[in-house]
Design a protein around this motif. Structure first.
Motif: not given
Length: 142
Positions: A83-85, A64-66, A77-80
């Protein structure tokens, strides 16, 4: 758990790892389920369910935050996206060590022998009917 996986394909495609991630999810689910089956007697159902619930809550809050303010960040790829994956895989692992296998085990033990066959059949039908409703409503909720 299937409801989270309805979104996984689009998320993995956006990250550019669609086909690879689909295979990885299947293998990951198998390994996590085998881990739960192998450890359920050692750790107990209650502990595995509580650990699974806790990790699922953490993963869903993290997702939810991501996704807050996420408008797509192009390909790659991005850090977000990483993180989601990672949070999706955390959710899958949490489900597969808890509700995935243990719910079916509990359903088979809840009912007396006289009605067990019919009761389990009804419980399984209710489960799949609920999943079908979510699957049919998913395009609307998008």
């Amino acid at each position: 758990q299937p409801s989270v996986l309805y979104y996984a394909g689009a998320i993995f495609d956006a990250a550019g790892v669609g086909a690879v991630a689909s295979v990885a999810v299947g293998v990951f689910k198998l390994v996590a389920t085998l881990g739960a089956v192998a450890t359920v007697d050692k750790h107990g159902r209650r502990k595995l369910l509580f650990v699974g619930i806790g990790l699922m809550v953490v993963a869903l809050l993290g997702l939810a935050i991501a996704f807050h303010g996420f408008e797509g960040e192009g390909s790659g790829f991005t850090p977000r996206k990483v993180g989601i994956i990672g949070l999706i895989f955390l959710y899958i692992a949490a489900y597969q060590i808890s509700f995935g296998p243990i719910a079916w085990l509990l359903i088979s033990e809840l009912f007396p022998l006289e009605v067990r066959g019919q009761a389990v059949a009804l419980a399984v039908q209710a489960n799949f009917l609920s999943n079908m409703i979510v699957a049919l409503l998913f395009p609307v909720a998008r």
